[in-house]
Enzyme design. Structure first.
Site, PDB file in Angstrom:
ATOM      1  N   THR A 321       1.731  -7.546  -7.673  1.00 48.24           N
ATOM      2  CA  THR A 321       1.266  -6.931  -8.912  1.00 48.24           C
ATOM      3  C   THR A 321       2.267  -5.882  -9.353  1.00 48.24           C
ATOM      4  O   THR A 321       2.812  -5.150  -8.524  1.00 48.24           O
ATOM      5  CB  THR A 321      -0.133  -6.310  -8.734  1.00 48.24           C
ATOM      6  OG1 THR A 321      -0.548  -5.715  -9.964  1.00 48.24           O
ATOM      7  CG2 THR A 321      -0.151  -5.242  -7.650  1.00 48.24           C
ATOM      8  N   HIS A 373      -6.176  -4.548   7.875  1.00 49.89           N
ATOM      9  CA  HIS A 373      -5.811  -4.153   9.237  1.00 49.89           C
ATOM     10  C   HIS A 373      -6.562  -4.967  10.294  1.00 49.89           C
ATOM     11  O   HIS A 373      -6.213  -4.919  11.484  1.00 49.89           O
ATOM     12  CB  HIS A 373      -6.090  -2.661   9.421  1.00 49.89           C
ATOM     13  CG  HIS A 373      -5.232  -2.012  10.467  1.00 49.89           C
ATOM     14  ND1 HIS A 373      -4.397  -2.715  11.305  1.00 49.89           N
ATOM     15  CD2 HIS A 373      -5.075  -0.705  10.810  1.00 49.89           C
ATOM     16  CE1 HIS A 373      -3.774  -1.891  12.116  1.00 49.89           C
ATOM     17  NE2 HIS A 373      -4.162  -0.652  11.844  1.00 49.89           N
TER      18      HIS A 373
END
Length: 410
Positions: A321, A373
């Site tokens: 993006t 994560h």
């Protein structure tokens, strides 16, 4: 013959759509394949074409949620096409009727304004005490007592001015979000709530890419039919290279399993008239600079023109993006689920940096990698972003195999 038009299925997983806009009115004559409505699904906005020519009767209102396969309108295919409007005959001006005479009445004398006296605007002792406690100036109060005197009731009812400006617009507008926008909001909240999202940052010296673009962009444009050599092809190539070095970033969570991909379908976030769209560049690892630029341009034009389809946005293993086109200096992009990583680009600003012990001015860009994560550890996330930085700062060697002309197909 009456044709019942039903909502076609925009995609396998889509069960209903929302009528965003009717492009015709009830009773209009429509031609076959004419766009008669825009419908929102949770993935895209699509045009609904007429299946036949005839007079249309609408069976749903704008904003209605309609199940796939439900009837949204009827088309009377036996109705004749109305003839074009004939030119209006010139109007003959009718003789003007003489305006009736009105009797002029003598205007009543206006009452003289009340004379201003020594009492006008003067508070009574009780009123002055109240006004002092409220910290209100007597001059701001209109007295209702005899001769304009400020009474105790006037002081009690007086409201202290807080300096609030008056006279400005205070209107509000309540607009229902489109189905696409609501789905985007739902996915963004889910990404925040259902992933262990972290973001790591780095900076990139854009001088090497600028040098290559300045040297070859005109030849690239002339050779490839007006196609521009932008930054996105360099970033896409750098990302696909880094994904091969750190494959965990190119994987997803599926319950208790990790799904890894040996290809790179790169989702490119683009801004369209209906909001943010994320079309996918398939097998970007196999495309050349020209191929990437051409595909991004094709998808961006489809998004801008409202022609993007569900298939164009389905899938994707990693997202890029570019908030820099809007002036963003730094941000933490949100993961595009079910993907595990997203790279955020930002604006390019000339800043002083240390180069070989000397301070030099270079065009610099901050880059950000947000990652899940749960599946990507710190070593992989930081290593991935460093690999992207290395490729962007040494594009000739790491992205072009030492031959810019050949890589750009010049």
């Amino acid at each position: 013959m009456i044709l019942e038009m039903k909502v076609p299925s925009p995609g396998e997983s889509i069960k209903e759509v929302e009528i965003a806009t009717w492009l015709v009115k009830d009773g209009d004559y429509v031609e076959k394949d004419q766009a008669i409505a825009e419908v929102d699904s949770d993935k895209a906005t699509l045009e609904l074409p007429a299946e036949a020519s005839g007079i249309i009767t609408l069976k749903a209102e704008e904003g209605d949620a309609v199940a796939v396969g439900a009837i949204v309108c009827l088309i009377d295919t036996g109705a004749a096409k109305p003839a074009g409007d004939a030119p209006a005959a010139p109007a003959v001006e009718a003789p003007k009727a003489e305006a009736p005479k009105t009797e002029v009445k003598a205007e009543a004398p206006k009452a003289a304004p009340a004379p201003t006296t020594y009492a006008s605007g003067t508070p009574s002792p009780a009123a002055r005490k109240i006004l002092d406690e409220k910290n209100i100036a007597p001059a701001t109060i209109s007295g209702t007592g005899k001769g304009g005197r400020i009474t105790k009731d006037d002081a009690v009812n007086a409201v202290p001015s807080m300096g609030t400006p008056t006279g400005g617009s205070r209107g509000t507008e309540r607009t229902k979000l489109s189905m696409l926008r609501r789905k985007v909001a739902e996915r963004l909240v889910a990404a925040k709530n259902e992933t262990a999202m972290l973001t790591t940052f780095n900076e990139v010296n854009m001088t090497p890419i600028n040098q290559i673009r300045n040297e070859y962009k005109d030849a690239f444009k002339a050779k490839h039919g007006g196609l521009g050599l932008g930054f996105m092809s360099f970033f896409t190539k750098a990302v696909t290279r880094a994904l091969q070095l750190y494959p965990d970033v190119n994987s997803m969570m599926d319950g208790d399993y990790k799904v890894a991909y040996d290809f790179a379908d790169i989702s490119i976030a683009v801004s369209g008239p209906k909001g943010l769209m994320v079309p996918v560049v398939r097998n970007a690892e196999l495309l050349t600079f020209r191929g990437i630029e051409a595909e991004i341009k094709r998808l961006a034009l489809r998004a801008r023109d409202g022609q993007i389809t569900v298939d164009d946005m389905t899938g994707g293993t990693f997202t890029i993006t570019n908030g820099g086109v809007f002036g963003s200096m730094l941000s933490t992009p949100i993961i595009n689920p079910p993907q595990s990583g997203i790279l955020g680009m930002h604006n390019i600003i000339e800043r002083p940096i240390a180069v070989n012990g000397k301070v030099e001015i270079h065009p610099m860009m901050y880059v950000a990698l947000s990652y899940d994560h749960r599946i990507i550890d710190g070593r992989e996330s930081v290593g991935f972003l460093v690999a992207v930085k290395e490729a962007l700062e040494n594009p000739l060697e790491l992205l072009m195999n030492g031959d810019a002309k050949r890589a750009l197909e010049l």
